[in-house]
Design a protein around this motif. Sequence first.
Motif, PDB file in Angstrom:
ATOM      1  N   GLU A 133       0.815  -1.207   0.000  1.00 44.98           N
ATOM      2  CA  GLU A 133       0.000   0.000   0.000  1.00 44.98           C
ATOM      3  C   GLU A 133       0.854   1.265   0.000  1.00 44.98           C
ATOM      4  OE1 GLU A 133      -3.067   0.227  -0.434  1.00 44.98           O
ATOM      5  OE2 GLU A 133      -3.995  -1.656   0.199  1.00 44.98           O
ATOM      6  N   LYS A 140      -4.672   4.910   0.380  1.00 45.92           N
ATOM      7  CA  LYS A 140      -5.918   4.482   1.024  1.00 45.92           C
ATOM      8  C   LYS A 140      -6.011   4.901   2.480  1.00 45.92           C
ATOM      9  CE  LYS A 140      -6.438   0.304  -1.800  1.00 45.92           C
ATOM     10  NZ  LYS A 140      -6.395  -1.180  -1.777  1.00 45.92           N
ATOM     11  N   ASN A 158      -7.458  -5.242   6.765  1.00 43.89           N
ATOM     12  CA  ASN A 158      -7.696  -3.952   6.147  1.00 43.89           C
ATOM     13  C   ASN A 158      -8.981  -3.320   6.680  1.00 43.89           C
ATOM     14  OD1 ASN A 158      -9.829  -5.242   4.838  1.00 43.89           O
ATOM     15  ND2 ASN A 158      -8.816  -5.288   2.848  1.00 43.89           N
ATOM     16  N   LEU A 164      -4.654  -9.096   5.711  1.00 36.19           N
ATOM     17  CA  LEU A 164      -3.573  -8.512   4.921  1.00 36.19           C
ATOM     18  C   LEU A 164      -2.476  -9.554   4.795  1.00 36.19           C
ATOM     19  CD1 LEU A 164      -3.490  -4.947   6.519  1.00 36.19           C
ATOM     20  CD2 LEU A 164      -4.298  -5.537   4.230  1.00 36.19           C
ATOM     21  N   THR A 199      -3.274  -1.090  -5.425  1.00 33.71           N
ATOM     22  CA  THR A 199      -2.626  -1.748  -4.287  1.00 33.71           C
ATOM     23  C   THR A 199      -3.597  -2.693  -3.583  1.00 33.71           C
ATOM     24  OG1 THR A 199      -3.212   0.137  -2.892  1.00 33.71           O
ATOM     25  CG2 THR A 199      -1.042   0.176  -3.929  1.00 33.71           C
ATOM     26  N   GLY A 200      -3.053  -3.470  -2.670  1.00 32.88           N
ATOM     27  CA  GLY A 200      -3.875  -4.380  -1.883  1.00 32.88           C
ATOM     28  C   GLY A 200      -3.614  -5.832  -2.238  1.00 32.88           C
ATOM     29  N   ASP A 201      -4.223  -6.723  -1.463  1.00 30.38           N
ATOM     30  CA  ASP A 201      -4.030  -8.158  -1.624  1.00 30.38           C
ATOM     31  C   ASP A 201      -5.183  -8.779  -2.393  1.00 30.38           C
ATOM     32  OD1 ASP A 201      -1.753  -7.943  -0.117  1.00 30.38           O
ATOM     33  OD2 ASP A 201      -2.704  -8.529   1.753  1.00 30.38           O
ATOM     34  N   LYS A 202      -4.830  -9.629  -3.327  1.00 26.96           N
ATOM     35  CA  LYS A 202      -5.830 -10.371  -4.094  1.00 26.96           C
ATOM     36  C   LYS A 202      -5.375 -11.825  -4.182  1.00 26.96           C
ATOM     37  CE  LYS A 202      -7.842  -6.662  -6.866  1.00 26.96           C
ATOM     38  NZ  LYS A 202      -7.299  -5.572  -6.055  1.00 26.96           N
TER      39      LYS A 202
END
Length: 327
Positions: A133, A140, A158, A164, A199-202
């Motif tokens: 991030e 964010k 998050n 996360l 950004t971020g987790d997938k």
Amino acid sequence: MIANLLVLLLFVGLIVLFGWLCYRSIRSGKMWVKIVGGIGFALLTLVFVGIAFMGGKGVAAVYFPGAPDAPDLTVAATPEQIARGQYLVNLSCIGCHSAVGPDGAPSMQHPLSGGTNMSASEGFGFIGAMVAENLTPGGKLAGYSDGEIFRAIRNAVNQDGHNLGFMSFLPYGQLSDADTEAIIAYLRSLPPAESSTQTGDKFNFIGAVMTGAGMFGPAPDRGTGVITGPPEGATAEYGKYVATYGDCRGCHGPDMTGAPASAVGPAVPNPRPLVSTMDQAQFMEMLRTGVRPGNRPFPDTMPWQNAANMTDTDLAALYAYLTAPVQ
């Protein structure tokens, strides 16, 4: 989440299909169909049951980790907090959240605009994306309350309460309340940096299955209630705390005795035998220069530059911890 749930439903459908085909094979009047079809479809059913179970368990762990609500918190952001937060962030957060360098890895330089896909950078991009991030007010976190940032650090979730991924592997949930608030104060003080990277987790379904199967190793303990840090000083107790916010324990294991290989990385050595052969001055020199005894540089996987930025007191405490009996 929707994509992973759809894949999970697909596996459930395959379980039903292969289970039905197994039943039909067993009911067949031909012996070879009973044996070959019954055993074959039974095995396929069991395989898909295992995948669906681990995948469902992983989906639950990622999207419904059971984290507490964010605390009702407003950080005072005093000059002392901001200064302490700057020190901590430049030892820890900058390792993942710094601007992307020419090689696609974190540059270890400001701004903390993030953007590095940590899973791909660390060699396990097959489980999905974990894009660091933007920690400046341009990211964010501008929409997070102080309590939600506190919960992200303490509980590795998050704003939506989802896990996360990369943060959940790290020991920052053991930071004191005061140091966690200091980090928040410093991040709020930064100038906003724009970032066009999503950004971020997938996590994909492979990541969910591996999570459910425990293939990433045990997650570090996370503190509950109020956490107070130990008194600052050249003691083993404080050294363990330094190893926490310096992220030493994130790689070398909770007791700094090494970490076994996992599905996402090789084994990490126990540093204690090496450190036990050195005096404090030699230890500090090694971490300031990145060169081990015998003129052997640390491998690229060792982020010694973080330790090089520690104060003498913190390095002395870290030495005391690594030369003390393991408890």
